[in-house]
Design an enzyme around this catalytic site. Sequence first.
Site, PDB file in Angstrom:
ATOM      1  N   HIS A 169      49.062 -13.303 -59.633  1.00 44.74           N
ATOM      2  CA  HIS A 169      47.938 -14.096 -58.958  1.00 44.74           C
ATOM      3  C   HIS A 169      48.430 -14.515 -57.631  1.00 44.74           C
ATOM      4  CE1 HIS A 169      50.731 -17.084 -60.356  1.00 44.74           C
ATOM      5  NE2 HIS A 169      50.084 -17.930 -59.331  1.00 44.74           N
ATOM      6  N   GLN A 171      47.465 -17.132 -54.017  1.00 48.80           N
ATOM      7  CA  GLN A 171      46.995 -18.575 -53.510  1.00 48.80           C
ATOM      8  C   GLN A 171      46.127 -18.319 -52.315  1.00 48.80           C
ATOM      9  OE1 GLN A 171      49.290 -22.099 -54.648  1.00 48.80           O
ATOM     10  NE2 GLN A 171      50.785 -20.607 -55.285  1.00 48.80           N
TER      11      GLN A 171
END
Length: 349
Positions: A169, A171
Amino acid sequence: MKRTTTKLADGRELIYYDRDGSADRDTVDQRLLEPVDSRPELRLDLATGDWVTIASHRQGRVHHPPSDACPLCPSWDGHHSEIPATEYDVAVFENRFPSLAGRMGRCEVVCFTPEHGASFADLTEDRARLVLDAWTDRTENLSALPGVEQVYCFENRGAEIGVTLAHPHGQVYAFPFVPPRTAKMVAVADTHRRVTGGNLFEDLLAEARAAAPRVVLAGEHWTAFVPYAARWPYEVHLYPHRRVPDLTHLTEAERAEFPGMYLELLRRFDRLFRREEDAAPTPPTPYISAWHQAPKTGGQELALHLELFTVRRSAGKLKFLAGVESGMDSFVNDVAPEAAARRLREVAS
């Protein structure tokens, strides 16, 4: 690309990005969640002029959960995560433990894939393109929020970087101020324009493309190179050949070429420290990947580019930011940029 916006149980926004236009995203978040209680505070360091965020609520965020309790995996019977759907392509949601919130910006989490054990380098070019489209969409939407000065898309990979969730992931931060590194680049670029009459980033790209020993990859629309004064042992900057302020200004041809080049760079980073004689597999290379985009204020001379670097300087050694770097913000690099570029060319697939 299909974009579907919904809400999590505590009211935070969740956005699905799908390649399949028929994807059904009606699954409701079944969790019982307390409202998010985040009250970050911005304080000005009067000695440097830099803004510092005080976000003590982040002490309670999830820290290295077991894989069957990962909050970024899809939900299934008995496990309800931040993503209610049982599968997804790319998903973005508001961080439950944000460094910036409300009138002081916004923080989002970008889930690249539902595969817990994968990495960005494992994505197909189609999936990497979908991530690029998600970054672009978030840049456009967050830039339009009142008070937002700069949108910053980035990925931290690896425990050595400080990552607390293993799931692949990244951000997105929507800053309510111009961060120190950007402010420094703005000042240098403005001075460069006054002194030379040219644009700093166009000149940096031209100089790098003329300096073949530091070029790692060259395409029709993008060039990846090690900067002349690289701060990190292995650091690559990826520039589009046409200067644009942010992701929203890329052409279709530039977007189409990016995934292949970026995936190749990430895969070369993962091969950097592999040796044929090693009996055990080398751990994945930790890295930070950071998009630099022009801020709203004073960013006319800035150019979109991506910086990719690792804190690993050899197979068993890390580059720590100790007294000189942390105390004085003065970097000492243990690897010559030309040597780093040569090594990155050698590990081509």
